[in-house]
Design a protein around this motif. Sequence first.
Motif, PDB file in Angstrom:
ATOM      1  N   GLU A  68      41.768  28.564  46.332  1.00 34.21           N
ATOM      2  CA  GLU A  68      42.227  29.706  47.135  1.00 34.21           C
ATOM      3  C   GLU A  68      43.692  30.040  46.843  1.00 34.21           C
ATOM      4  N   VAL A  69      44.526  29.004  46.730  1.00 35.71           N
ATOM      5  CA  VAL A  69      45.933  29.216  46.390  1.00 35.71           C
ATOM      6  C   VAL A  69      46.032  29.827  44.993  1.00 35.71           C
ATOM      7  N   GLN A 106      43.790  31.640  43.439  1.00 37.45           N
ATOM      8  CA  GLN A 106      43.341  33.037  43.491  1.00 37.45           C
ATOM      9  C   GLN A 106      44.440  33.935  44.047  1.00 37.45           C
ATOM     10  N   SER A 107      45.139  33.487  45.087  1.00 33.03           N
ATOM     11  CA  SER A 107      46.237  34.267  45.648  1.00 33.03           C
ATOM     12  C   SER A 107      47.351  34.479  44.637  1.00 33.03           C
ATOM     13  N   THR A 145      46.129  36.909  41.908  1.00 33.17           N
ATOM     14  CA  THR A 145      46.079  38.274  42.463  1.00 33.17           C
ATOM     15  C   THR A 145      47.486  38.855  42.583  1.00 33.17           C
ATOM     16  N   THR A 146      48.403  38.048  43.105  1.00 30.63           N
ATOM     17  CA  THR A 146      49.794  38.505  43.268  1.00 30.63           C
ATOM     18  C   THR A 146      50.423  38.812  41.911  1.00 30.63           C
TER      19      THR A 146
END
Length: 194
Positions: A181-182, A184-185, A188-189
């Motif tokens: 999840e980290v 992916q963030s 994405t950022t």
Amino acid sequence: MRTALTIVVVEEDRDRAIAIVDALKDEGENDVHVIGNMTGLARRIAAYSPDIVLIDIDHPTRDVIEELTLASGPLERPVAMFVSGAAGGLARAAVEAGVTAYVVDGLHPDRLKPVIDAAIARFQIMRQMRTELDETRRALEERKVIDRAKGLVMKARQVDEEEAYAILRRAAMDQGMRVAEVAQSLVTTAGLLR
């Protein structure tokens, strides 16, 4: 049969339907529903939310196979199809539509229990395989994202791969998230900042 099942029987011949229902009732306290024609088959099957569907049909057609694809919804329940004779290339189409047991030579009440047991067992095996395949695909996608995020951290912080993963892991622990999840963030950022 070990536990009571909700069974939908698709049988156009009334006398055969009665014989099938009687045989199913002899096997236990099954909740049996009969559908006497193919019109709106998928909708009618779904209304009963059965544990298994038994379809007895002399000569299946492509239309019936398409209805089965909708009725098995997709692949939500075991479906056993009984046909009176070889139906050309429709056996493969039936299996692709979600039929878990394709029995040639029609439905005989004395063969119901083993066919039902086999159809349910095969369905459970196939469902387990689909679940494992989905989990494997998800893990592979997560691994790709983590690798991309490690690359971003390596470039931004001028660290090696091991240290980049440690940074991602610490961030995940600090935020109460999974590493994927980290990652992916971060990916994405980074994509937004390009």
